[in-house]
Design a protein around this motif. Structure first.
Motif, PDB file in Angstrom:
ATOM      1  N   THR A 149      45.884  35.030  15.807  1.00 13.78           N
ATOM      2  CA  THR A 149      44.630  34.474  15.304  1.00 13.78           C
ATOM      3  C   THR A 149      43.594  35.571  15.106  1.00 13.78           C
ATOM      4  OG1 THR A 149      45.071  32.353  16.372  1.00 13.78           O
ATOM      5  CG2 THR A 149      42.780  32.828  15.807  1.00 13.78           C
ATOM      6  N   MET A 150      43.468  36.441  16.092  1.00  9.56           N
ATOM      7  CA  MET A 150      42.491  37.533  15.991  1.00  9.56           C
ATOM      8  C   MET A 150      42.814  38.445  14.807  1.00  9.56           C
ATOM      9  SD  MET A 150      40.075  37.499  18.369  1.00  9.56           S
ATOM     10  CE  MET A 150      39.617  39.162  18.810  1.00  9.56           C
ATOM     11  N   LYS A 151      44.089  38.780  14.645  1.00  9.01           N
ATOM     12  CA  LYS A 151      44.465  39.683  13.548  1.00  9.01           C
ATOM     13  C   LYS A 151      44.209  39.045  12.187  1.00  9.01           C
ATOM     14  CE  LYS A 151      48.016  42.027  16.250  1.00  9.01           C
ATOM     15  NZ  LYS A 151      49.461  42.066  16.530  1.00  9.01           N
ATOM     16  N   GLY A 152      44.568  37.782  12.042  1.00  9.06           N
ATOM     17  CA  GLY A 152      44.329  37.101  10.773  1.00  9.06           C
ATOM     18  C   GLY A 152      42.849  36.973  10.461  1.00  9.06           C
ATOM     19  N   MET A 153      42.050  36.592  11.451  1.00  9.22           N
ATOM     20  CA  MET A 153      40.615  36.451  11.239  1.00  9.22           C
ATOM     21  C   MET A 153      39.964  37.795  10.949  1.00  9.22           C
ATOM     22  SD  MET A 153      39.865  33.254  11.325  1.00  9.22           S
ATOM     23  CE  MET A 153      38.082  33.360  11.465  1.00  9.22           C
ATOM     24  N   LEU A 154      40.410  38.822  11.642  1.00  7.79           N
ATOM     25  CA  LEU A 154      39.847  40.164  11.445  1.00  7.79           C
ATOM     26  C   LEU A 154      39.996  40.608   9.996  1.00  7.79           C
ATOM     27  CD1 LEU A 154      38.659  42.784  12.691  1.00  7.79           C
ATOM     28  CD2 LEU A 154      41.007  43.498  13.130  1.00  7.79           C
ATOM     29  N   HIS A 155      41.128  40.229   9.376  1.00  9.97           N
ATOM     30  CA  HIS A 155      41.384  40.658   8.002  1.00  9.97           C
ATOM     31  C   HIS A 155      41.010  39.593   6.970  1.00  9.97           C
ATOM     32  CE1 HIS A 155      43.111  44.380   9.327  1.00  9.97           C
ATOM     33  NE2 HIS A 155      43.906  43.740  10.148  1.00  9.97           N
ATOM     34  N   GLY A 156      40.407  38.500   7.404  1.00  9.05           N
ATOM     35  CA  GLY A 156      39.916  37.489   6.480  1.00  9.05           C
ATOM     36  C   GLY A 156      40.993  36.710   5.753  1.00  9.05           C
ATOM     37  N   VAL A 157      42.154  36.553   6.380  1.00  9.91           N
ATOM     38  CA  VAL A 157      43.266  35.855   5.731  1.00  9.91           C
ATOM     39  C   VAL A 157      43.192  34.366   6.068  1.00  9.91           C
ATOM     40  CG1 VAL A 157      45.780  35.709   5.554  1.00  9.91           C
ATOM     41  CG2 VAL A 157      44.692  37.927   5.896  1.00  9.91           C
ATOM     42  N   PRO A 158      43.229  33.469   5.068  1.00 12.16           N
ATOM     43  CA  PRO A 158      43.257  32.030   5.355  1.00 12.16           C
ATOM     44  C   PRO A 158      44.537  31.640   6.098  1.00 12.16           C
ATOM     45  CG  PRO A 158      42.711  32.427   3.058  1.00 12.16           C
ATOM     46  CD  PRO A 158      43.162  33.733   3.630  1.00 12.16           C
ATOM     47  N   PHE A 159      44.440  30.602   6.934  1.00 12.06           N
ATOM     48  CA  PHE A 159      45.556  30.152   7.761  1.00 12.06           C
ATOM     49  C   PHE A 159      46.096  28.806   7.293  1.00 12.06           C
ATOM     50  CE2 PHE A 159      43.697  33.185  10.580  1.00 12.06           C
ATOM     51  CZ  PHE A 159      44.614  33.501  11.561  1.00 12.06           C
ATOM     52  N   LEU A 160      47.403  28.640   7.444  1.00 11.66           N
ATOM     53  CA  LEU A 160      48.052  27.335   7.498  1.00 11.66           C
ATOM     54  C   LEU A 160      48.600  27.245   8.913  1.00 11.66           C
ATOM     55  CD1 LEU A 160      49.990  27.244   4.109  1.00 11.66           C
ATOM     56  CD2 LEU A 160      47.943  25.967   4.710  1.00 11.66           C
ATOM     57  N   CYS A 161      48.098  26.314   9.709  1.00  7.15           N
ATOM     58  CA  CYS A 161      48.355  26.300  11.151  1.00  7.15           C
ATOM     59  C   CYS A 161      49.470  25.324  11.517  1.00  7.15           C
ATOM     60  CB  CYS A 161      47.090  25.909  11.891  1.00  7.15           C
ATOM     61  SG  CYS A 161      45.668  26.965  11.523  1.00  7.15           S
ATOM     62  N   TRP A 162      50.408  25.814  12.321  1.00 10.51           N
ATOM     63  CA  TRP A 162      51.474  24.959  12.852  1.00 10.51           C
ATOM     64  C   TRP A 162      51.636  25.298  14.332  1.00 10.51           C
ATOM     65  CZ3 TRP A 162      57.006  24.449  10.374  1.00 10.51           C
ATOM     66  CH2 TRP A 162      57.656  23.351  10.937  1.00 10.51           C
ATOM     67  N   SER A 163      50.732  24.773  15.143  1.00  9.51           N
ATOM     68  CA  SER A 163      50.733  25.059  16.584  1.00  9.51           C
ATOM     69  C   SER A 163      51.723  24.158  17.285  1.00  9.51           C
ATOM     70  CB  SER A 163      49.338  24.825  17.154  1.00  9.51           C
ATOM     71  OG  SER A 163      48.405  25.605  16.455  1.00  9.51           O
ATOM     72  N   TYR A 164      52.270  24.644  18.421  1.00  8.46           N
ATOM     73  CA  TYR A 164      53.206  23.797  19.143  1.00  8.46           C
ATOM     74  C   TYR A 164      53.070  23.825  20.651  1.00  8.46           C
ATOM     75  CZ  TYR A 164      55.782  28.193  18.296  1.00  8.46           C
ATOM     76  OH  TYR A 164      56.133  29.509  18.164  1.00  8.46           O
ATOM     77  N   PHE A 165      52.335  24.746  21.252  1.00  4.12           N
ATOM     78  CA  PHE A 165      52.123  24.628  22.695  1.00  4.12           C
ATOM     79  C   PHE A 165      50.983  25.521  23.176  1.00  4.12           C
ATOM     80  CE2 PHE A 165      54.729  28.292  22.388  1.00  4.12           C
ATOM     81  CZ  PHE A 165      54.870  28.934  23.600  1.00  4.12           C
ATOM     82  N   THR A 166      50.592  25.313  24.424  1.00  5.61           N
ATOM     83  CA  THR A 166      49.555  26.030  25.184  1.00  5.61           C
ATOM     84  C   THR A 166      48.252  26.129  24.403  1.00  5.61           C
ATOM     85  OG1 THR A 166      50.334  28.248  24.540  1.00  5.61           O
ATOM     86  CG2 THR A 166      51.271  27.299  26.545  1.00  5.61           C
ATOM     87  N   ASP A 167      47.636  27.327  24.385  1.00  4.79           N
ATOM     88  CA  ASP A 167      46.308  27.488  23.790  1.00  4.79           C
ATOM     89  C   ASP A 167      46.315  27.461  22.267  1.00  4.79           C
ATOM     90  OD1 ASP A 167      47.608  29.988  23.549  1.00  4.79           O
ATOM     91  OD2 ASP A 167      45.705  31.062  23.552  1.00  4.79           O
ATOM     92  N   GLN A 168      47.493  27.343  21.668  1.00  4.30           N
ATOM     93  CA  GLN A 168      47.564  27.373  20.206  1.00  4.30           C
ATOM     94  C   GLN A 168      46.781  26.219  19.583  1.00  4.30           C
ATOM     95  OE1 GLN A 168      51.740  27.479  19.322  1.00  4.30           O
ATOM     96  NE2 GLN A 168      52.049  29.382  20.437  1.00  4.30           N
ATOM     97  N   PHE A 169      46.751  25.061  20.229  1.00  2.20           N
ATOM     98  CA  PHE A 169      46.036  23.916  19.673  1.00  2.20           C
ATOM     99  C   PHE A 169      44.526  24.163  19.670  1.00  2.20           C
ATOM    100  CE2 PHE A 169      50.068  22.219  21.240  1.00  2.20           C
ATOM    101  CZ  PHE A 169      50.544  21.645  20.076  1.00  2.20           C
ATOM    102  N   ALA A 170      44.006  24.756  20.739  1.00  2.00           N
ATOM    103  CA  ALA A 170      42.575  25.093  20.775  1.00  2.00           C
ATOM    104  C   ALA A 170      42.255  26.163  19.737  1.00  2.00           C
ATOM    105  CB  ALA A 170      42.186  25.573  22.173  1.00  2.00           C
ATOM    106  N   ASN A 171      43.126  27.157  19.612  1.00  2.00           N
ATOM    107  CA  ASN A 171      42.902  28.212  18.621  1.00  2.00           C
ATOM    108  C   ASN A 171      42.937  27.633  17.206  1.00  2.00           C
ATOM    109  OD1 ASN A 171      42.905  29.909  20.830  1.00  2.00           O
ATOM    110  ND2 ASN A 171      44.998  30.589  20.522  1.00  2.00           N
ATOM    111  N   GLN A 172      43.885  26.728  16.964  1.00  2.00           N
ATOM    112  CA  GLN A 172      43.974  26.062  15.659  1.00  2.00           C
ATOM    113  C   GLN A 172      42.687  25.301  15.364  1.00  2.00           C
ATOM    114  OE1 GLN A 172      47.523  23.670  14.598  1.00  2.00           O
ATOM    115  NE2 GLN A 172      46.106  21.965  14.399  1.00  2.00           N
ATOM    116  N   SER A 173      42.149  24.620  16.370  1.00  3.21           N
ATOM    117  CA  SER A 173      40.913  23.874  16.181  1.00  3.21           C
ATOM    118  C   SER A 173      39.766  24.811  15.803  1.00  3.21           C
ATOM    119  CB  SER A 173      40.572  23.101  17.459  1.00  3.21           C
ATOM    120  OG  SER A 173      39.375  22.371  17.275  1.00  3.21           O
TER     121      SER A 173
END
Length: 199
Positions: A149-173
């Motif tokens: 998430t940090m790397k993608g945001m740092l470079h301004g790349v849009p995301f398509l999110c497919w989270s499946y466990f732990t903190d990934q759901f909060a990061n996706q939000s």
């Protein structure tokens, strides 16, 4: 946490001002990125040949797909993800580690790789920081673990999110609902990648 004099975290104030304001003893040191001259902390050898392949692609045209070091898709998810990208007609770069799926046969995967040859690049591990900073990348299909998430945001790349466990759901939000930089739930929202050269 209240007993700690400082809590060192891989973040930065501009990215999470509200969250960091709740932790007065937090010391954000991010974004923490490894130097591109030498790989650090990788589980598998990086395939640097992908960079030459990216150089040959049009700006903002390539879908980059990577789900990190631990996630595993079942055979149905894996095959639907593969077929979806093949049918999209867009060039794509997909990181498929040796243990990424359970149940998909080598014969099926071999046939898929032949079918997308020239349009899709499939590799075991990528130099992610260099890939995400490349002008050819249009969007990042990600599991949304914090480092990705940090790397993608740092470079301004849009995301398509497919989270499946732990903190990934909060990061996706955060990616989708706070920073407004992505779409949730890849299986239903795969069309969210932007067209043409619009990153």
């Amino acid at each position: 946490m209240p007993l700690a004099e400082k809590i060192i975290c891989n973040s930065f104030m501009e990215m999470e001002p509200d969250a960091l304001a709740l932790l007065p003893n937090a010391l954000p040191l991010g974004p923490l990125v490894a130097p591109t001259s030498r790989p650090v902390g990788h589980f598998l050898p990086e395939d640097l040949t992908c960079l030459a392949w990216l150089d040959a692609q049009a700006p903002g045209s390539v879908v980059y797909i990577a789900f990190g070091s631990f996630g595993v898709l079942d055979a149905t998810q894996f095959q639907e993800l593969a077929d979806g990208h093949a049918l999209s007609g867009r060039p794509f770069m997909w990181v498929v580690r040796p243990n990424f799926t359970t149940g998909a046969t080598e014969g099926w995967f071999g046939a898929f790789k032949r079918r997308v040859e020239g349009k899709g690049l499939i590799m075991g591990w990528a130099p992610q920081q260099r890939v995400l900073s490349h002008h050819a990348i249009a969007c990042f299909v990600s599991h949304c673990w914090w480092n990705s998430t940090m790397k993608g945001m740092l470079h301004g790349v849009p995301f398509l999110c497919w989270s499946y466990f732990t903190d990934q759901f909060a990061n996706q939000s955060y990616v989708c609902n706070v920073w407004g930089h992505g779409h949730e739930d890849l299986p239903r929202r795969a069309r969210g990648c932007r067209e043409g050269g619009d990153r």
